[in-house]
Design an enzyme around this catalytic site. Structure first.
Site, PDB file in Angstrom:
ATOM      1  N   LYS A   1       0.835  -1.215   0.000  1.00  0.00           N
ATOM      2  CA  LYS A   1       0.000   0.000   0.000  1.00  0.00           C
ATOM      3  C   LYS A   1       0.863   1.256   0.000  1.00  0.00           C
ATOM      4  O   LYS A   1       0.603   2.196  -0.759  1.00  0.00           O
ATOM      5  CB  LYS A   1      -0.932  -0.041   1.217  1.00  0.00           C
ATOM      6  CG  LYS A   1      -1.924   1.086   1.301  1.00  0.00           C
ATOM      7  CD  LYS A   1      -3.199   0.641   2.001  1.00  0.00           C
ATOM      8  CE  LYS A   1      -3.038   0.435   3.499  1.00  0.00           C
ATOM      9  NZ  LYS A   1      -2.918   1.692   4.262  1.00  0.00           N
ATOM     10  N   SER A   2       1.860   1.288   0.849  1.00  0.00           N
ATOM     11  CA  SER A   2       2.706   2.487   0.949  1.00  0.00           C
ATOM     12  C   SER A   2       3.401   2.774  -0.385  1.00  0.00           C
ATOM     13  O   SER A   2       3.455   3.920  -0.843  1.00  0.00           O
ATOM     14  CB  SER A   2       3.783   2.281   2.022  1.00  0.00           C
ATOM     15  OG  SER A   2       3.194   2.195   3.282  1.00  0.00           O
TER      16      SER A   2
ATOM     17  N   ARG B   1       2.764   5.966  -3.243  1.00  0.00           N
ATOM     18  CA  ARG B   1       3.890   6.814  -3.656  1.00  0.00           C
ATOM     19  C   ARG B   1       4.130   6.710  -5.161  1.00  0.00           C
ATOM     20  O   ARG B   1       4.565   7.669  -5.794  1.00  0.00           O
ATOM     21  CB  ARG B   1       5.144   6.426  -2.864  1.00  0.00           C
ATOM     22  CG  ARG B   1       5.070   6.898  -1.382  1.00  0.00           C
ATOM     23  CD  ARG B   1       6.015   6.101  -0.510  1.00  0.00           C
ATOM     24  NE  ARG B   1       6.162   6.601   0.850  1.00  0.00           N
ATOM     25  CZ  ARG B   1       5.304   6.349   1.854  1.00  0.00           C
ATOM     26  NH1 ARG B   1       4.213   5.632   1.640  1.00  0.00           N
ATOM     27  NH2 ARG B   1       5.525   6.819   3.061  1.00  0.00           N
TER      28      ARG B   1
ATOM     29  N   ARG C   1      -8.674  11.808  12.667  1.00  0.00           N
ATOM     30  CA  ARG C   1      -7.241  11.540  12.883  1.00  0.00           C
ATOM     31  C   ARG C   1      -6.414  12.830  12.926  1.00  0.00           C
ATOM     32  O   ARG C   1      -6.745  13.817  12.274  1.00  0.00           O
ATOM     33  CB  ARG C   1      -6.734  10.566  11.804  1.00  0.00           C
ATOM     34  CG  ARG C   1      -7.447   9.233  11.949  1.00  0.00           C
ATOM     35  CD  ARG C   1      -6.966   8.202  10.984  1.00  0.00           C
ATOM     36  NE  ARG C   1      -5.580   7.838  11.225  1.00  0.00           N
ATOM     37  CZ  ARG C   1      -4.877   7.053  10.413  1.00  0.00           C
ATOM     38  NH1 ARG C   1      -5.435   6.566   9.318  1.00  0.00           N
ATOM     39  NH2 ARG C   1      -3.630   6.760  10.693  1.00  0.00           N
TER      40      ARG C   1
ATOM     41  N   SER D   1       7.176   8.949  12.498  1.00  0.00           N
ATOM     42  CA  SER D   1       6.113   8.783  11.505  1.00  0.00           C
ATOM     43  C   SER D   1       6.639   9.002  10.094  1.00  0.00           C
ATOM     44  O   SER D   1       7.119  10.088   9.760  1.00  0.00           O
ATOM     45  CB  SER D   1       4.979   9.779  11.780  1.00  0.00           C
ATOM     46  OG  SER D   1       4.157   9.900  10.636  1.00  0.00           O
TER      47      SER D   1
ATOM     48  N   GLN E   1       4.772   9.111   7.563  1.00  0.00           N
ATOM     49  CA  GLN E   1       3.845  10.013   6.861  1.00  0.00           C
ATOM     50  C   GLN E   1       4.256  11.469   7.072  1.00  0.00           C
ATOM     51  O   GLN E   1       4.209  12.276   6.143  1.00  0.00           O
ATOM     52  CB  GLN E   1       2.415   9.764   7.327  1.00  0.00           C
ATOM     53  CG  GLN E   1       1.897   8.401   6.884  1.00  0.00           C
ATOM     54  CD  GLN E   1       0.500   8.103   7.366  1.00  0.00           C
ATOM     55  OE1 GLN E   1      -0.078   8.868   8.139  1.00  0.00           O
ATOM     56  NE2 GLN E   1      -0.051   6.991   6.923  1.00  0.00           N
TER      57      GLN E   1
ATOM     58  N   ASP F   1       1.966  -1.381  11.753  1.00  0.00           N
ATOM     59  CA  ASP F   1       0.643  -1.801  11.263  1.00  0.00           C
ATOM     60  C   ASP F   1       0.322  -3.260  11.588  1.00  0.00           C
ATOM     61  O   ASP F   1      -0.776  -3.734  11.295  1.00  0.00           O
ATOM     62  CB  ASP F   1       0.566  -1.598   9.744  1.00  0.00           C
ATOM     63  CG  ASP F   1       0.590  -0.120   9.371  1.00  0.00           C
ATOM     64  OD1 ASP F   1       0.221   0.713  10.224  1.00  0.00           O
ATOM     65  OD2 ASP F   1       0.988   0.200   8.248  1.00  0.00           O
TER      66      ASP F   1
ATOM     67  N   LYS G   1      -4.653   5.231  14.830  1.00  0.00           N
ATOM     68  CA  LYS G   1      -4.682   4.624  13.491  1.00  0.00           C
ATOM     69  C   LYS G   1      -6.130   4.634  12.986  1.00  0.00           C
ATOM     70  O   LYS G   1      -6.944   5.402  13.466  1.00  0.00           O
ATOM     71  CB  LYS G   1      -4.091   3.214  13.554  1.00  0.00           C
ATOM     72  CG  LYS G   1      -2.601   3.206  13.873  1.00  0.00           C
ATOM     73  CD  LYS G   1      -1.795   3.824  12.743  1.00  0.00           C
ATOM     74  CE  LYS G   1      -0.320   3.881  13.048  1.00  0.00           C
ATOM     75  NZ  LYS G   1       0.427   4.640  12.043  1.00  0.00           N
TER      76      LYS G   1
ATOM     77  N   ARG H   1      -6.415   1.074  17.952  1.00  0.00           N
ATOM     78  CA  ARG H   1      -6.146  -0.366  17.788  1.00  0.00           C
ATOM     79  C   ARG H   1      -5.833  -1.064  19.112  1.00  0.00           C
ATOM     80  O   ARG H   1      -5.939  -2.283  19.194  1.00  0.00           O
ATOM     81  CB  ARG H   1      -5.013  -0.589  16.779  1.00  0.00           C
ATOM     82  CG  ARG H   1      -5.500  -0.319  15.373  1.00  0.00           C
ATOM     83  CD  ARG H   1      -4.468  -0.630  14.312  1.00  0.00           C
ATOM     84  NE  ARG H   1      -5.092  -0.468  13.007  1.00  0.00           N
ATOM     85  CZ  ARG H   1      -4.439  -0.242  11.877  1.00  0.00           C
ATOM     86  NH1 ARG H   1      -3.130  -0.140  11.887  1.00  0.00           N
ATOM     87  NH2 ARG H   1      -5.095  -0.121  10.744  1.00  0.00           N
TER      88      ARG H   1
HETATM   89  C1  S3P Z   1       2.582   4.744   6.309  1.00  0.00           C
HETATM   90  C2  S3P Z   1       3.152   5.083   7.517  1.00  0.00           C
HETATM   91  C3  S3P Z   1       2.625   4.602   8.811  1.00  0.00           C
HETATM   92  C4  S3P Z   1       1.679   3.427   8.644  1.00  0.00           C
HETATM   93  C5  S3P Z   1       0.693   3.632   7.526  1.00  0.00           C
HETATM   94  C6  S3P Z   1       1.415   3.837   6.204  1.00  0.00           C
HETATM   95  C7  S3P Z   1       3.174   5.289   5.068  1.00  0.00           C
HETATM   96  O1  S3P Z   1       1.917   5.643   9.438  1.00  0.00           O
HETATM   97  O2  S3P Z   1       0.989   3.178   9.849  1.00  0.00           O
HETATM   98  O3  S3P Z   1      -0.174   2.531   7.402  1.00  0.00           O
HETATM   99  O4  S3P Z   1       2.838   4.786   3.971  1.00  0.00           O
HETATM  100  O5  S3P Z   1       3.987   6.207   5.150  1.00  0.00           O
HETATM  101  P1  S3P Z   1       2.666   6.735  10.388  1.00  0.00           P
HETATM  102  O6  S3P Z   1       3.589   7.498   9.545  1.00  0.00           O
HETATM  103  O7  S3P Z   1       1.552   7.559  10.948  1.00  0.00           O
HETATM  104  O8  S3P Z   1       3.375   5.926  11.436  1.00  0.00           O
END
Ligand code: S3P
Length: 436
Positions: A25-26, A30, A126, A171, A173, A319, A346, A350
């Site tokens: 997914k990540s 991107r 969030r 993080s 993100q 995750d 999240k 969780r």
């Molecule tokens: C992700 C970073 C993580 C993860 C999320 C995907 C990403 O979150 O929990 O499912 O793709 O950069 P955080 O950056 O909030 O830890």
């Protein structure tokens, strides 16, 4: 409870054979963001056709990018260059996806036009100040909803200047939002992270020919460059594979191989934690595809034991805790998790949601402010609520393998955000779970 989709498990499955779970997914998110902003045509294979990544595709299409697919995991992006996005009057809907919203906000901060990002009920609760704060320091102007939550209105048209930002939370993100805004900023943008987080943004930027310097826990780039289209092979998602690693570990007689899984060292905490618990996991066929390490992962069932989870592994398995909590319930002895307060913000809380469900299923669990204490034993049966959180629904699907009776899991529609064919893949590998 939203009861449109309910899963029901039956006990005594075992996992065998070889499967390839859906794309990461990540990396899929991107690939769309950078492919859209590159010069030239980017070809993506192995793309995750899940709702979260489709929201990212939709947003870039809305801003004028021509994107073909996804068709059998293949996406073709006709990049418009970093300055080529077009203004959009309507809101950009990020659905359930924190990654889409946070990374896109970084990019939108650098545009000449205004945009508003919205999300579903979960995403709308969030925390977003973690990204608006550094972006505002760079010169962006962003309005959040009450308590720093979405919708996010980004004014656009503001000149950005590079900053150095010390991430207060580990993080990826936040790191990525700042670095992506840095593409549009004058001078150098850098971040330091308090613990290692996933580095897909840095790796993929390099794949698109953009220099990013990583020096220990500090990452930096210079604004004003350009991205050059490339080919991306998205590996299978270790976060989706994790459910099967846990399932095969706890279900007696299992011997399962997960093919072509991304094993980027910033993501493999789940393997390390399961191995510390005594799991039988071996990696083979290790190679690198498009800058990301991949491997086949073989898991054979083993008696797990409880452990104190090392805090350094928390961001590397962030995750995977819903699945790991299930493993801990079936291990011998006590498992203690600390330093994981991020789990409370999240797609659901969780820690609480897993604790509530596991208690219903007869487990001995005590949630704490930043983790959980689990005394291993057995699971009975019960009716649990996933609170619309995909990973909670899939974790309880695996719990069903070793429960005495059937587990009914409510509110499972969001499994489609990250693992659209989960039920089929699970059933084919031997998990007794179905939609009711
Ligand atoms: C992700 C970073 C993580 C993860 C999320 C995907 C990403 O979150 O929990 O499912 O793709 O950069 P955080 O950056 O909030 O830890």
């Amino acid at each position: 409870m939203n009861d449109t989709i309910i899963f029901k498990t039956q006990p005594k499955g075992k996992l065998t054979g070889s499967i390839r779970v859906t794309g990461d997914k990540s990396i899929s998110h991107r690939s769309i963001m950078l492919g859209a902003l590159a010069k030239g045509t980017t070809e993506v294979s192995g793309f995750l056709n899940g709702e979260d990544c489709l929201a990212t595709i939709k947003a870039f299409r809305a801003m004028g990018v021509t994107i073909e697919g996804p068709e059998k995991g293949h996406v073709t992006l006709h990049g418009v260059g970093l300055q080529g996005l077009k203004a959009r009057d309507a809101d950009l809907d990020m659905g359930n996806s924190g990654t889409a919203m946070r990374l896109l906000t970084g990019l939108m901060a650098g545009q000449r036009f205004a945009s508003t990002l919205i999300g579903d009920t979960s995403l709308s609760t969030r925390p977003m100040r973690r990204i608006t704060r550094p972006l505002e320091q760079m010169g962006a102007s962003i309005t959040t909803g009450e308590s720093g939550t979405p919708p996010l209105s980004i004014e656009g048209g503001h000149k950005l200047t590079g900053i150095h930002y010390d991430l207060p939370v580990a993080s990826a993100q936040v790191k990525s939002a700042v670095l992506l805004a840095g593409l549009y900023a004058e001078g150098e943008t850098s971040v330091t992270e308090p613990a290692v987080t996933r580095d897909h943004t840095e790796r993929m930027l390099r794949g698109f020919g953009y220099e990013v310097v990583t020096d220990g826990n500090r990452m930096s780039l210079q604004g004003g460059g350009e991205l050059t289209a490339c080919k991306i092979d998205v590996p299978a998602d270790i976060s989706s594979a994790a459910f099967f690693m846990v399932g095969a570990s706890i279900a007696k007689g299992s011997d399962l191989t997960l093919e072509h899984v991304g094993v980027n060292p910033t993501r493999t905490g789940v393997i390390d934690i399961l191995k510390l618990m005594g799991a039988d996991i071996t990696l083979s066929n290790q190679k690198e595809v498009g800058g990301e390490p991949v491997a086949d992962i073989r898991i054979r069932s083993a008696q797990l034991k409880g452990i104190q989870i090392p805090e350094a592994l928390v961001p590397l398995a962030i995750d995977e805790f819903p699945a790991l909590f299930v493993a801990a319930c079936l291990a011998e002895g006590q498992t203690v998790l600390t330093g994981a307060e991020e789990l409370r913000v999240k797609e659901s809380d969780r820690i609480q949601v897993m604790a509530d469900g596991l208690l219903i299923c007869g487990a001995d669990v005590t949630p704490t402010s930043d983790g959980i204490i689990i005394n291993g034993g057995h699971l009975t049966a019960g009716e649990v609520d996933s609170h619309g959180d995909h990973r909670i629904a899939m974790a309880f699907s695996m719990a069903g393998l070793c429960a005495e009776g059937s587990i009914t899991i409510h509110d499972c529609a969001n499994v489609d955000t990250s693992f659209p064919n989960f039920i089929e893949t699970a059933t084919n590998s031997g998990v007794k779970v179905s939609r009711v």
